[in-house]
Design a protein around this motif. Sequence first.
Motif, PDB file in Angstrom:
ATOM      1  N   MET A  17       0.728  -1.193   0.009  1.00 52.11           N
ATOM      2  CA  MET A  17       0.014   0.002  -0.199  1.00 52.11           C
ATOM      3  C   MET A  17       0.774   1.334   0.067  1.00 52.11           C
ATOM      4  O   MET A  17       1.692   1.620   0.758  1.00 52.11           O
ATOM      5  N   ASP A  18       0.658   2.150  -0.963  1.00 55.31           N
ATOM      6  CA  ASP A  18       1.104   3.455  -0.927  1.00 55.31           C
ATOM      7  C   ASP A  18       0.304   4.578  -0.713  1.00 55.31           C
ATOM      8  O   ASP A  18      -0.308   5.133  -1.415  1.00 55.31           O
ATOM      9  N   PHE A  19       0.237   4.789   0.838  1.00 53.19           N
ATOM     10  CA  PHE A  19      -0.964   5.519   1.169  1.00 53.19           C
ATOM     11  C   PHE A  19      -0.677   6.965   0.915  1.00 53.19           C
ATOM     12  O   PHE A  19      -1.522   7.952   0.485  1.00 53.19           O
ATOM     13  N   LYS A  20       0.736   7.414   0.927  1.00 49.42           N
ATOM     14  CA  LYS A  20       1.055   8.956   0.530  1.00 49.42           C
ATOM     15  C   LYS A  20       0.583   9.230  -0.696  1.00 49.42           C
ATOM     16  O   LYS A  20      -0.191  10.278  -1.077  1.00 49.42           O
ATOM     17  N   THR A  21       0.779   8.244  -1.847  1.00 46.67           N
ATOM     18  CA  THR A  21       0.250   8.754  -3.245  1.00 46.67           C
ATOM     19  C   THR A  21      -1.047   8.760  -3.452  1.00 46.67           C
ATOM     20  O   THR A  21      -1.672   9.491  -3.896  1.00 46.67           O
ATOM     21  N   ARG A  22      -1.787   7.714  -2.785  1.00 45.61           N
ATOM     22  CA  ARG A  22      -2.985   7.468  -2.961  1.00 45.61           C
ATOM     23  C   ARG A  22      -3.980   8.837  -2.208  1.00 45.61           C
ATOM     24  O   ARG A  22      -4.990   9.174  -2.871  1.00 45.61           O
ATOM     25  N   MET A  23      -3.613   8.988  -0.946  1.00 47.15           N
ATOM     26  CA  MET A  23      -4.160  10.363  -0.322  1.00 47.15           C
ATOM     27  C   MET A  23      -4.043  11.626  -1.254  1.00 47.15           C
ATOM     28  O   MET A  23      -5.039  12.243  -1.265  1.00 47.15           O
ATOM     29  N   GLN A  24      -2.695  11.686  -1.746  1.00 48.93           N
ATOM     30  CA  GLN A  24      -2.654  13.004  -2.693  1.00 48.93           C
ATOM     31  C   GLN A  24      -3.224  13.060  -3.969  1.00 48.93           C
ATOM     32  O   GLN A  24      -3.974  13.982  -4.449  1.00 48.93           O
ATOM     33  N   ASP A  25      -3.274  11.812  -4.545  1.00 49.31           N
ATOM     34  CA  ASP A  25      -3.632  11.748  -6.033  1.00 49.31           C
ATOM     35  C   ASP A  25      -5.356  11.641  -6.143  1.00 49.31           C
ATOM     36  O   ASP A  25      -5.647  12.112  -6.811  1.00 49.31           O
ATOM     37  N   ARG A  26      -6.004  10.838  -5.097  1.00 50.97           N
ATOM     38  CA  ARG A  26      -7.225  10.446  -5.182  1.00 50.97           C
ATOM     39  C   ARG A  26      -7.882  11.478  -4.539  1.00 50.97           C
ATOM     40  O   ARG A  26      -9.050  11.797  -4.639  1.00 50.97           O
ATOM     41  N   HIS A  27      -7.370  12.203  -3.306  1.00 42.19           N
ATOM     42  CA  HIS A  27      -8.157  13.056  -2.443  1.00 42.19           C
ATOM     43  C   HIS A  27      -7.755  14.302  -2.442  1.00 42.19           C
ATOM     44  O   HIS A  27      -8.133  15.231  -1.800  1.00 42.19           O
ATOM     45  N   GLY A  28      -6.379  14.793  -2.840  1.00 38.23           N
ATOM     46  CA  GLY A  28      -6.069  16.108  -2.795  1.00 38.23           C
ATOM     47  C   GLY A  28      -5.438  16.179  -1.518  1.00 38.23           C
ATOM     48  O   GLY A  28      -5.439  17.286  -1.013  1.00 38.23           O
ATOM     49  N   ILE A  29      -5.076  15.175  -0.511  1.00 39.04           N
ATOM     50  CA  ILE A  29      -4.667  15.470   0.771  1.00 39.04           C
ATOM     51  C   ILE A  29      -3.131  15.080   0.957  1.00 39.04           C
ATOM     52  O   ILE A  29      -2.948  14.144   0.620  1.00 39.04           O
ATOM     53  N   PRO A  30      -2.476  16.177   1.381  1.00 38.62           N
ATOM     54  CA  PRO A  30      -1.010  15.965   1.664  1.00 38.62           C
ATOM     55  C   PRO A  30      -0.864  14.773   2.765  1.00 38.62           C
ATOM     56  O   PRO A  30      -1.801  14.626   3.979  1.00 38.62           O
ATOM     57  N   CYS A  31      -0.003  13.646   2.660  1.00 39.43           N
ATOM     58  CA  CYS A  31      -0.026  12.506   3.726  1.00 39.43           C
ATOM     59  C   CYS A  31       1.232  12.116   3.896  1.00 39.43           C
ATOM     60  O   CYS A  31       2.309  12.090   3.088  1.00 39.43           O
ATOM     61  N   TYR A  32       1.564  11.718   5.299  1.00 34.85           N
ATOM     62  CA  TYR A  32       2.643  11.261   5.740  1.00 34.85           C
ATOM     63  C   TYR A  32       2.238   9.810   6.191  1.00 34.85           C
ATOM     64  O   TYR A  32       1.463   9.704   6.874  1.00 34.85           O
ATOM     65  N   CYS A  33       3.123   8.804   5.819  1.00 31.37           N
ATOM     66  CA  CYS A  33       2.794   7.351   6.314  1.00 31.37           C
ATOM     67  C   CYS A  33       3.997   7.040   7.141  1.00 31.37           C
ATOM     68  O   CYS A  33       4.982   7.071   6.898  1.00 31.37           O
ATOM     69  N   GLY A  34       3.830   6.645   8.460  1.00 31.02           N
ATOM     70  CA  GLY A  34       4.896   6.107   9.351  1.00 31.02           C
ATOM     71  C   GLY A  34       4.326   5.135  10.326  1.00 31.02           C
ATOM     72  O   GLY A  34       3.104   4.546  10.055  1.00 31.02           O
ATOM     73  N   SER A  35       5.292   4.768  11.203  1.00 26.41           N
ATOM     74  CA  SER A  35       4.892   3.700  12.182  1.00 26.41           C
ATOM     75  C   SER A  35       3.926   4.151  13.138  1.00 26.41           C
ATOM     76  O   SER A  35       3.948   5.195  13.338  1.00 26.41           O
ATOM     77  N   LEU A  36       2.815   3.313  13.214  1.00 28.11           N
ATOM     78  CA  LEU A  36       1.621   3.570  14.167  1.00 28.11           C
ATOM     79  C   LEU A  36       2.253   3.945  15.750  1.00 28.11           C
ATOM     80  O   LEU A  36       1.717   4.518  16.419  1.00 28.11           O
ATOM     81  N   GLY A  37       3.592   3.415  15.785  1.00 28.18           N
ATOM     82  CA  GLY A  37       4.202   3.889  17.022  1.00 28.18           C
ATOM     83  C   GLY A  37       4.280   5.313  17.284  1.00 28.18           C
ATOM     84  O   GLY A  37       4.481   5.700  18.670  1.00 28.18           O
ATOM     85  N   LEU A  38       4.442   5.942  16.258  1.00 33.25           N
ATOM     86  CA  LEU A  38       4.565   7.354  16.270  1.00 33.25           C
ATOM     87  C   LEU A  38       3.463   8.094  16.989  1.00 33.25           C
ATOM     88  O   LEU A  38       3.470   9.047  17.797  1.00 33.25           O
TER      89      LEU A  38
END
Length: 391
Positions: free
Chosen positions: A179-200
Amino acid sequence: MTRILPSYIKNHLSLESLNSSRPLLQWIEKEGAVTQTNAAKAVRLSGGTCNLHFQKLEHMKLIHRVDTVNQGRGRSTIIWELEQGKNFCLSLVFDVPFFQAALVDFSGRVLMEQREDMTGLAGRKALERQLDKVVKAALACAHKAGGHIRQAFVGVPGILDPVSSVVVNAANFPVLNGMDFKTRMQDRHGIPCYCGSLGLAFYYGEIESLPPDARALVIYWDLGVGAAAGVGERVVSHHHSDLLLSEFSHVRIERDGRLCHCGRRGCLEAYVGGLAMLEALDSPDVKSLDQFMKAVLAGNADSVRVANDAAYRLGRNLCWVQQVMQSERLILSGPLSVIFPVVRPAFIKGLSEMFNEAEIAALNPEASGDAQAAMRRGAFRLARRLFFYPE
């Protein structure tokens, strides 16, 4: 005038990027109520240039006028503040088997919250449909409030590509792999996204009440187990990538031991993770993490026995993590933190094999007061920080 204002600004400043205006926005976020004169001095801009940036930020609905102070002889000064209620952060955290989403405005007010058990999710397409459904609901909620989602944070378990943030291996929830959440969120929904460890998310939520210079180690315990460590707001365990501490549970503790879901044998997680405990219990009445937690809290003998064995092993094998990170506080978070009061003696017994009583007392191991709320707050704090300080 309102209609030509964007064109006027665009002739001088880019409306497509915040980069040139970001130092000014950061200063407003830090100081609260400001004047253009003070802001111009603080970030070393001329009065005219600062005025343009203020107009741009106002047009983008990031700041607004809150007061006008009359200084005599017809002169007045406008007081500006960050527009808190119309700017939002979206957090999407896969604390497997749970998926939690929250839309929070810049002041910390929650507008939308959702939590689902994703056990049995049928493949990548189902995951993408569910993700898009939640994001569209969040966008509709933000639009109804007259605002914008400025930043998203997606927290996932497992190993991420340190450059692209694509999920490489989520052993306990393989539907996330690729899964490439960063690209999907930006391209599909126009929302800047950071994907990282849930530990953060857990880290930033749990350290909120600690002193600003406290060295903390946060263990998040669910189907798997992970960790995040830092000094105050500065995370040191994830400085370069998500490959350092978040996957400490896949360190081998037994030669030729139990088969772990990562494909190796003898990993710590194969003995202490929620999935491993469910397999060790092997009860027809306890098939999910929720059912297991309820059984432990209800005093079910077999469930308590399995949980105590896992807690002991977890405590015993935290010694090297604690010593490497030199943490002063130890916090257990994640869904399984609710059983910590029951298994704490076993956990302390495991710690005591490597630490003396004084060292354990100084660490003061404790469970999260509300892991779900802490994770939501932490994800919001991280997303908000990423918007203002993307570097």
